[in-house]
Design a protein around this motif. Structure first.
Motif, short mmCIF file in Angstrom:
data_model
loop_
_atom_site.label_atom_id
_atom_site.label_comp_id
_atom_site.label_asym_id
_atom_site.label_seq_id
_atom_site.Cartn_x
_atom_site.Cartn_y
_atom_site.Cartn_z
N GLU A 195 -6.33 1.11 -12.02
CA GLU A 195 -5.35 0.45 -10.84
C GLU A 195 -6.12 -0.87 -10.81
O GLU A 195 -7.27 -1.03 -10.49
CB GLU A 195 -5.19 1.21 -10.36
CG GLU A 195 -4.44 0.52 -9.24
CD GLU A 195 -3.02 -0.15 -9.52
OE1 GLU A 195 -2.27 0.35 -10.03
OE2 GLU A 195 -3.40 -1.75 -8.93
N ARG A 200 -3.57 1.82 -3.85
CA ARG A 200 -2.99 2.14 -5.15
C ARG A 200 -3.53 3.26 -5.68
O ARG A 200 -3.04 4.29 -5.93
CB ARG A 200 -2.14 1.27 -5.58
CG ARG A 200 -1.06 0.88 -5.38
CD ARG A 200 -0.57 -0.57 -6.19
NE ARG A 200 1.61 -0.15 -5.62
CZ ARG A 200 2.70 -0.94 -6.03
NH1 ARG A 200 2.25 -1.18 -7.29
NH2 ARG A 200 3.07 -1.16 -5.45
N LEU A 261 5.60 2.40 -21.42
CA LEU A 261 6.89 2.41 -20.28
C LEU A 261 7.08 0.72 -19.49
O LEU A 261 7.69 0.54 -19.52
CB LEU A 261 6.85 2.87 -19.21
CG LEU A 261 8.11 3.08 -18.39
CD1 LEU A 261 9.21 3.92 -18.78
CD2 LEU A 261 7.93 3.58 -16.74
N VAL A 263 6.36 -2.76 -18.95
CA VAL A 263 7.25 -4.67 -19.02
C VAL A 263 6.51 -5.53 -19.28
O VAL A 263 5.96 -5.59 -18.12
CB VAL A 263 8.57 -4.17 -18.54
CG1 VAL A 263 9.53 -5.66 -19.58
CG2 VAL A 263 10.00 -3.41 -19.10
N ILE A 286 9.76 3.45 -24.48
CA ILE A 286 10.48 4.21 -23.62
C ILE A 286 11.25 3.81 -22.55
O ILE A 286 10.71 2.64 -22.07
CB ILE A 286 9.09 5.21 -22.53
CG1 ILE A 286 8.25 6.13 -23.68
CG2 ILE A 286 10.29 5.89 -22.14
CD1 ILE A 286 8.59 7.26 -24.34
N GLY A 288 14.32 4.32 -19.30
CA GLY A 288 15.09 5.12 -18.90
C GLY A 288 14.60 6.75 -18.39
O GLY A 288 13.58 6.84 -19.06
N1 LIG Z 1 11.26 1.20 -19.62
C1 LIG Z 1 11.88 1.37 -18.24
O1 LIG Z 1 12.88 1.72 -18.58
C2 LIG Z 1 11.06 1.15 -17.31
C3 LIG Z 1 11.88 1.38 -15.76
C4 LIG Z 1 10.86 1.10 -14.75
C5 LIG Z 1 9.98 0.64 -14.71
N2 LIG Z 1 9.22 -0.03 -16.10
C6 LIG Z 1 7.98 -0.57 -15.83
O2 LIG Z 1 6.94 0.07 -16.09
C7 LIG Z 1 5.88 -0.47 -14.98
C8 LIG Z 1 5.93 0.56 -13.87
O3 LIG Z 1 6.56 0.69 -13.19
P1 LIG Z 1 6.30 0.07 -11.53
O4 LIG Z 1 7.73 0.79 -10.56
O5 LIG Z 1 5.50 1.19 -11.04
O6 LIG Z 1 5.94 -0.51 -11.30
P2 LIG Z 1 4.54 -1.69 -10.64
O7 LIG Z 1 4.65 -2.83 -10.55
O8 LIG Z 1 4.71 -1.16 -9.14
O9 LIG Z 1 3.35 -0.97 -10.67
C9 LIG Z 1 2.46 -1.34 -11.79
C10 LIG Z 1 0.98 -1.62 -11.28
O10 LIG Z 1 0.10 -2.04 -12.53
C11 LIG Z 1 -1.09 -2.00 -11.56
N3 LIG Z 1 -1.68 -2.84 -12.89
C12 LIG Z 1 -1.68 -4.74 -12.90
N4 LIG Z 1 -2.35 -5.28 -13.50
C13 LIG Z 1 -3.26 -3.92 -14.28
C14 LIG Z 1 -4.02 -4.36 -14.47
N5 LIG Z 1 -5.05 -5.07 -15.21
N6 LIG Z 1 -5.26 -2.93 -15.11
C15 LIG Z 1 -4.47 -2.02 -14.36
N7 LIG Z 1 -3.73 -1.58 -13.51
C16 LIG Z 1 -2.88 -2.67 -13.29
C17 LIG Z 1 -0.98 -2.96 -10.63
O11 LIG Z 1 -1.47 -3.66 -9.69
C18 LIG Z 1 0.86 -1.82 -9.86
O12 LIG Z 1 0.04 -1.09 -9.33
C19 LIG Z 1 6.28 -1.88 -14.76
O13 LIG Z 1 5.31 -2.62 -16.45
C20 LIG Z 1 7.69 -1.55 -15.03
O14 LIG Z 1 8.31 -2.82 -15.21
C21 LIG Z 1 10.14 -0.04 -17.21
#
Ligand SMILES: NC(=O)c1ccc[n+]([C@@H]2O[C@H](COP(=O)([O-])OP(=O)(O)OC[C@H]3O[C@@H](n4cnc5c(N)ncnc54)[C@H](O)[C@@H]3O)[C@@H](O)[C@H]2O)c1
Ligand SMILES: [Zn+2]
Ligand SMILES: [Zn+2]
Length: 343
Positions: A195, A200, A261, A263, A286, A288
Motif C-alpha cells: 500500500e 491505509r 480483482l 480494475v 474475479i 462480483g
Molecule cells: N472486479 C470486481 O468485481 C470489483 C468489485 C469492486 C471493486 N473492484 C476493484 O477492486 C479494487 C479494490 O477496490 P477498493 O474499493 O478497495 O478500491 P480502493 O481504490 O479504495 O483501493 C485501492 C488501493 O490501492 C492502493 N494503491 C494504489 N496504487 C498502489 C500501488 N502502486 N501499490 C500499492 N497500493 C496501491 C490505493 O492507495 C488504495 O488504497 C479497485 O481497483 C476496484 O475498482 C473490482
C-alpha cells in the motif's frame, strides 16, 4: 422518506423526499439499519464517464446495506417479516446461459442496485427477495452492511488455496483490507500487503497483515524473495495499479495463483505471458460474488467470529451527512464509511 439520489446528469448527489417504495411481487421491503459507501458511489458522485453513460437520473444510490424485512411481496416464500438481511447488489436474470450454469456472477442481464434500479441510501428499500441475504443477528449492522464488498474479498481469496499458504494482497483499499482479514481467518501461514498510503497501511496491520510494504520506498520483490525464496503461493491484486500486476507476476511461485480483482485505468496491460505459462500459474479474473456460494462462505466466516473487520470501519455517520462522507472518500481518508438511519 428521505433518500440520497442523483437527480441531475452532473456531479454531486442530494437528499430528496420521496414516497416509501411499495413492496411488489417477488420483492421484500427492508427498513434500513446501516449502509456503507463504496468506490462506485464515489464514481457516481463525481459523475465520471462510466456513470454518465450508465445512470439515468433520478436514481436513489447505494448498494451496500442491511436492515430488517418489514413486508414481503406476493410469491415470496423464503423470506419473512423480521428477517435481518443484507444486500447483494447484482440482480441477475436466472435464465441466461451463465445463470443456468451456476455462473450468475457473470449474468449477461445483470442490473445493479443503486445504479440501474433504485438502491438503499434511504430509510426503506424494495429489492428482489433473493438479493436480501439472511445474516446472523450476532453480526453488527455496521459490519453486515458491507457484505457486498466483503464478498468481493471472499470470492477473490477463495478462488485458490489459502490454508497454510503465504499470500500477498496488493492494494489496501477496504477490499484489500477485508482480504487480509479473510486470509488470516482461513488459516494462511503469512499474509503480506502492499500500500502506498500510510493511513491505509495502518488499517492493514490492524486487520492482521504480517507486513505491509510501501512499493514506492521499499524493494518489495527483494524483501519477499528473502522471506520466501521459493516465491509466494497466492497473490490477490486489489490495487488496480499496473505496478502491482507486475509485482504479482514477479513474486508468485511456480504453480501458484494470481487472482485479479482490481480494475485498471487502461484495459490493455502488459504481463510476461511466457514466464507465467512456464511457471504454470493459475490466473483468475474475479468479478462480483459467486451466487450464492460466496455468501455461504462469508456467513460461515462471520459466524466463526474470526474475521477482524472493525478497524476497517473508520467512520460511522447519519446518512444525511453524505456530503462529508463523499469528501472523506475522495480524500482517501477513510476505510469504510458506514451510514446509520435512526430518525
Ligand atoms: N472486479 C470486481 O468485481 C470489483 C468489485 C469492486 C471493486 N473492484 C476493484 O477492486 C479494487 C479494490 O477496490 P477498493 O474499493 O478497495 O478500491 P480502493 O481504490 O479504495 O483501493 C485501492 C488501493 O490501492 C492502493 N494503491 C494504489 N496504487 C498502489 C500501488 N502502486 N501499490 C500499492 N497500493 C496501491 C490505493 O492507495 C488504495 O488504497 C479497485 O481497483 C476496484 O475498482 C473490482
Ligand atoms: Zn460496491
Ligand atoms: Zn442471467
Amino acid at each position: 422518506m428521505k433518500a440520497i439520489a442523483k437527480t441531475r446528469p452532473e456531479p454531486g448527489v442530494e437528499i430528496i423526499e420521496v414516497p416509501e417504495p411499495a413492496v411488489r411481487a417477488g420483492h421484500v421491503k427492508i427498513k434500513l439499519e446501516a449502509a456503507s459507501v463504496c468506490g462506485t458511489d464515489l464514481h457516481i458522485y463525481n459523475w465520471d464517464a462510466w456513470s454518465a453513460s450508465r445512470i439515468k437520473p433520478p436514481r436513489i444510490i447505494g448498494h451496500e446495506f442491511c436492515g430488517t424485512i418489514v413486508e414481503v411481496g406476493d410469491g415470496v416464500t423464503e423470506r419473512s417479516v423480521g428477517d435481518f438481511v443484507a444486500s447483494e447488489s447484482h440482480i441477475v436474470c436466472g435464465h441466461c446461459l451463465q445463470c443456468r450454469m451456476g455462473q450468475a456472477h457473470v449474468c449477461v442481464n445483470t442490473q445493479i442496485l443503486g445504479v440501474d434500479v433504485d438502491g438503499g441510501f434511504a430509510s426503506h428499500a424494495v429489492i428482489p427477495w433473493e438479493n436480501a441475504r439472511p445474516t446472523p443477528k450476532t453480526v453488527s449492522p455496521l459490519i453486515a452492511a458491507f457484505q457486498d464488498a466483503l464478498g468481493n474479498a471472499v470470492h477473490t481469496a477463495y478462488s485458490g488455496p489459502i490454508e497454510g499458504c503465504n499470500i500477498l494482497v496488493t492494494g489496501m483499499g477496504p477490499i484489500g483490507q477485508f482480504a487480509v482479514s479473510v486470509c488470516k481467518a482461513a488459516g494462511a501461514n503469512a499474509v503480506y500487503a502492499t500500500e502506498i498510503s500510510e493511513y491505509r497501511a495502518d488499517i492493514a496491520r490492524q486487520v492482521g497483515a504480517d507486513r505491509v510494504f510501501n512499493p514506492t520506498s521499499e524493494d518489495v520483490v527483494g524483501e519477499l524473495n528473502r522471506l520466501h525464496p521459493g516465491g509466494i503461493d497466492g497473490v490477490l491484486e486489489m490495487s488496480g495499479h499496473p505496478s502491482q500486476l507486475s509485482l504479482a507476476c514477479n513474486v508468485v511461485r511456480p504453480g501458484g495463483r494470481i487472482s485479479l480483482l482490481g480494475v485498471y485505468a487502461n484495459n490493455e496491460q502488459s504481463i510476461p505471458v511466457n514466464d507465467l505459462i512456464f511457471k504454470g500459474i493459475d490466473i483468475h479474473a474475479i468479478v462480483g460474488r459467486r451466487l450464492w456460494d460466496t455468501w455461504d462462505q462469508m456467513s460461515a466466516l462471520l459466524e466463526g467470529g474470526k474475521l477482524m473487520l472493525e478497524p476497517v470501519v473508520t467512520h460511522v455517520m447519519h446518512f444525511t451527512q453524505f456530503q462529508e462522507a463523499m469528501e472523506l472518500m475522495k480524500a482517501g481518508k477513510a476505510g469504510k464509511v458506514v451510514f446509520t438511519f435512526e430518525e
